[in-house]
Design a protein around this motif. Structure first.
Motif, PDB file in Angstrom:
ATOM      1  N   VAL A   1       0.831  -1.199   0.000  1.00 44.41           N
ATOM      2  CA  VAL A   1       0.000   0.000   0.000  1.00 44.41           C
ATOM      3  C   VAL A   1       0.871   1.256   0.000  1.00 44.41           C
ATOM      4  N   ALA A   2       1.922   1.278   0.811  1.00 51.11           N
ATOM      5  CA  ALA A   2       2.822   2.434   0.865  1.00 51.11           C
ATOM      6  C   ALA A   2       3.496   2.663  -0.479  1.00 51.11           C
ATOM      7  N   THR A   3       3.915   1.593  -1.106  1.00 53.61           N
ATOM      8  CA  THR A   3       4.615   1.687  -2.388  1.00 53.61           C
ATOM      9  C   THR A   3       3.704   2.238  -3.476  1.00 53.61           C
ATOM     10  N   ASN A   4       2.426   1.884  -3.430  1.00 47.93           N
ATOM     11  CA  ASN A   4       1.487   2.290  -4.479  1.00 47.93           C
ATOM     12  C   ASN A   4       0.978   3.714  -4.328  1.00 47.93           C
ATOM     13  N   ASN A   5       1.278   4.369  -3.221  1.00 51.49           N
ATOM     14  CA  ASN A   5       0.660   5.667  -2.934  1.00 51.49           C
ATOM     15  C   ASN A   5       1.562   6.864  -3.170  1.00 51.49           C
ATOM     16  N   SER A   6       2.817   6.671  -3.494  1.00 47.86           N
ATOM     17  CA  SER A   6       3.734   7.801  -3.532  1.00 47.86           C
ATOM     18  C   SER A   6       3.770   8.485  -4.890  1.00 47.86           C
TER      19      SER A   6
ATOM     20  N   GLY B   1       8.155   8.238  -6.040  1.00 45.58           N
ATOM     21  CA  GLY B   1       8.896   6.986  -5.988  1.00 45.58           C
ATOM     22  C   GLY B   1       8.227   6.064  -4.989  1.00 45.58           C
ATOM     23  N   TYR B   2       8.918   5.014  -4.615  1.00 45.68           N
ATOM     24  CA  TYR B   2       8.346   4.039  -3.692  1.00 45.68           C
ATOM     25  C   TYR B   2       8.592   4.501  -2.268  1.00 45.68           C
ATOM     26  N   LYS B   3       7.513   4.924  -1.597  1.00 44.90           N
ATOM     27  CA  LYS B   3       7.643   5.546  -0.278  1.00 44.90           C
ATOM     28  C   LYS B   3       7.619   4.482   0.815  1.00 44.90           C
ATOM     29  N   HIS B   4       8.700   3.752   0.885  1.00 40.75           N
ATOM     30  CA  HIS B   4       8.890   2.779   1.952  1.00 40.75           C
ATOM     31  C   HIS B   4      10.391   2.633   2.177  1.00 40.75           C
ATOM     32  N   VAL B   5      10.764   2.492   3.435  1.00 42.29           N
ATOM     33  CA  VAL B   5      12.178   2.487   3.788  1.00 42.29           C
ATOM     34  C   VAL B   5      12.941   1.380   3.063  1.00 42.29           C
TER      35      VAL B   5
END
Length: 637
Positions: free
Chosen positions: A209-214, A217-221
């Protein structure tokens, strides 16, 4: 006999004259109004690369007389300056041990920040102290000792605010607008755009979900350091990891996104109030917090799209360590045809900093507070569990998430928490914005910036730099942004200034759009907002005499400006223009000193990065002040 009478008469006359002189001094006319002389918009290359201010101010007195005072702009310090014999240069960023490290936000090779922001000023005997926040990742606050002579301040020494105290709370970052409380302390926000708990979650669904929302880019650590990394989130994450000297994924995101308070009882040795942050204010992207006249109520803004406005009410006056947190809910909508809306408040919980720090230290994962589904369709989300399972599509901050809270309602409380009550505290104070949206608060504000208390009208002024995105009337595109769409303006990227009306208990009961900028087709200078009106109103400060100061953070004006708005006459006067690319910051810290009134402000990140290398004078952040005004008879409370 005649000589004695004459002597007595003369003596009496002199006594009378002397008394009359004293009476005249006691009844000297007072200031009743101020009017700045407008500075023009910049046109030449020199004007576009300089700080320019109003040439003078006209002061009106109670006897009807006026006097014109010439004004000057003075630079106190620039980023990277060596001040006195101190170890640190002005604005250098440091880690938990006080060692100098890179200022990530500006330049990976830089060891100081060009982003001076919120300021407050204090007097101790004949010395003055200026606290200056630097809006960088990691954050840092400098305490600069100043002397005053011949109507001018000189920086004597400077040092970062107690590195040991900041280290004890995990450090800080992106410290934007500040304020001074009625009891004289400094409130510092953490404008945390990035460290949403979902971005650090170890849960596979949450990561998806975090990756799909940015948008960047991919908003996950887990994606930091890869070709897909989010170019805003990852520098913040890396900056805090560098500060703590830990691995990137070892940072606890629930340590950031709050406000903290600095006591200036002894300005030479500031201290952290309560030895912790004000977790009771809630976690989101706090731009600014202002305490109201009851010394208990605090209004806090939340910067970015799909954001809220919050109210904290302390249990005890002048003690912000415990109380109740609320989120604003508009009872009726705001639009081009309805500029005023009534306000109610959604209660999020009652707690204390100490209790919340205990929860934070448990290092909860985002999924300890939320169940999440990967769907991005609202109808599909709300139909989960047969439509009665408590699932909602929530638009909050940078994420659109299909969630339901693990608060005991559906028998789902994480073992991370002692019970459902503790789980609800975690939701209300660690997941504030998302939980507020779930409970029906209006999480539709976009780029909500600084707030200023106006005691003369008992209102709070509120700057919004961009009336678009989640504040925009989206018609059929509702699913892109907010859940309810209570704010439905036409797009206006020039922003506007709002006013919150307060009741006798210092609670906002309604909000009104008072004035806004004017979009234009790009002119010869490249302005897309009328240069004779505001654009991107960010910093606001009421200084009495019907005068609201407004500083810009905008791309709508090629040169950002500061304005004086006369509330009674509804007129704007341009009082400052900054260099190209610079933002006007500092919350206009002001002080009466030596019979004069001084207005401090910051010039953040000036200079075109493609033209000027880091370290050149044109790129250095500036802390300066306007001098020349007589002392004003005004106090904020």
């Amino acid at each position: 006999m005649t000589k004695k009478i004459l002597v007595l008469f003369l003596a009496s006359s002199l006594f009378f004259v002397s008394c009359k002189k004293d009476d005249d001094e006691k009844t000297s006319p007072s200031i009743t109004g101020i009017q700045f002389t407008e500075i023009s918009a910049p046109t030449t290359d020199t004007e576009k690369t300089s700080v320019r201010i109003a040439p003078s101010v006209t002061v009106t007195y109670s006897d009807g007389s006026t006097q014109n005072y010439p004004l000057e702009w003075k630079v106190l310090a620039k980023s990277g300056d060596t001040i006195g014999t101190n170890l640190y240069k002005y604005g250098q960023t440091v880690d938990k041990d006080g060692d100098v490290i890179n200022a990530i936000l500006d330049d990976a090779s830089a060891t100081y920040s060009n982003n001076p922001d919120g300021m407050t000023i204090y007097q101790s005997g004949s010395d003055y102290y200026l606290l200056t926040q630097f809006e960088d990742r990691p954050g840092v606050i400098y305490n600069t000792k100043m002397s005053l002579a011949n109507g001018e301040f000189t920086a004597v020494s400077t040092a970062p605010f107690n590195p040991t105290s900041l280290a004890s709370i995990g450090g800080t970052h992106t410290n934007c607008a500040s304020s001074k409380t009625p009891w004289g302390s400094h409130l510092a926000p953490e404008e945390d755009y990035d460290m949403d708990g979902i971005t650090y979650s170890t849960d596979a669904t949450a990561k998806t979900v975090a990756t799909n929302n940015s948008d960047y880019g991919y908003k996950h650590v887990s994606h930091c350091g890869t070709i897909n990394e989010d170019t805003y989130f990852c520098p913040t994450a890396q900056g805090q990891a560098n500060y703590l000297e830990v691995a990137l994924n070892a940072v606890n995101p629930y340590l950031y996104g709050y406000n903290f308070e600095i006591s200036m009882t002894n300005p030479a040795a500031p201290s952290l109030v309560g030895d912790m942050k004000h977790y009771v204010f809630g976690k989101y992207t706090p731009e600014n917090a202002v305490v109201l006249s009851d010394k208990k109520t605090v209004i806090i803004t939340d910067d970015g799209p799909n954001r809220g406005v919050y109210k904290f009410v302390a249990t005890t006056a002048e003690d912000l360590s415990a109380g109740t947190l609320y989120a604003m809910k508009l009872s009726d909508g705001l639009s081009d045809s309805d500029l005023t809306a009534d306000i109610s408040w959604v209660e999020l919980g009652t707690s204390s900093n100490t209790a919340l720090k205990t929860i934070i230290d448990k290092k909860p994962d985002w999924t300890d507070m939320w169940e999440v589904n990967v769907t991005t369709d609202r109808a599909t989300c709300e139909a989960l569990g047969g439509g009665t399972g408590g699932w909602k599509m929530i638009y909050a901050g940078d994420f659109k998430t299909c969630v339901r809270p693990k608060d005991g309602t559906n028998g789902t409380v994480s073992t991370k928490f002692a019970d459902a009550a503790e789980a609800k505290l975690a939701l209300g104070f660690l997941e504030t914005r998302r939980y507020a949206a779930y409970l029906g608060a209006t999480i539709e504000w976009n780029k909500g910036e600084a707030v200023a208390y106006d005691k003369d009208r008992n209102v709070v002024w509120f700057g919004v730099t961009d009336i678009s995105k989640s504040m925009q009337d989206r018609e059929s595109s509702l699913d892109l942004y907010s859940t309810t769409e209570m704010i439905k303006f036409s797009k206006n990227s020039c922003g506007g200034v709002f006013k919150m009306n307060l009741d006798a208990n210092s609670s906002p009961t309604s909000i009104e759009l008072v004035f806004k900028g004017t979009p234009i087709t790009a002119d010869a200078a490249g302005n897309t907002c009328d240069p004779n009106n505001i654009s991107g109103p960010d910093n606001v400060r009421y200084i009495g005499y019907d005068t609201l100061l407004i500083g810009e953070d905008t791309s709508g004006h090629k040169n950002n400006m500061a304005w004086a708005y006369n509330i009674s006459t509804k007129t704007l006067t341009r009082i400052l223009t900054g260099p190209l690319k610079a933002e006007i910051t500092g919350m206009f810290a002001e002080v009466n000193a030596g019979g004069n009134f001084f207005i401090f402000t910051g010039i953040q990140h000036p200079g075109d990065t493609s033209t000027y290398a880091f370290g050149t004078e044109e790129r250095k952040g500036i802390t300066g002040y306007i001098k020349g005004m007589p002392a004003l008879n005004f106090t904020a409370y």
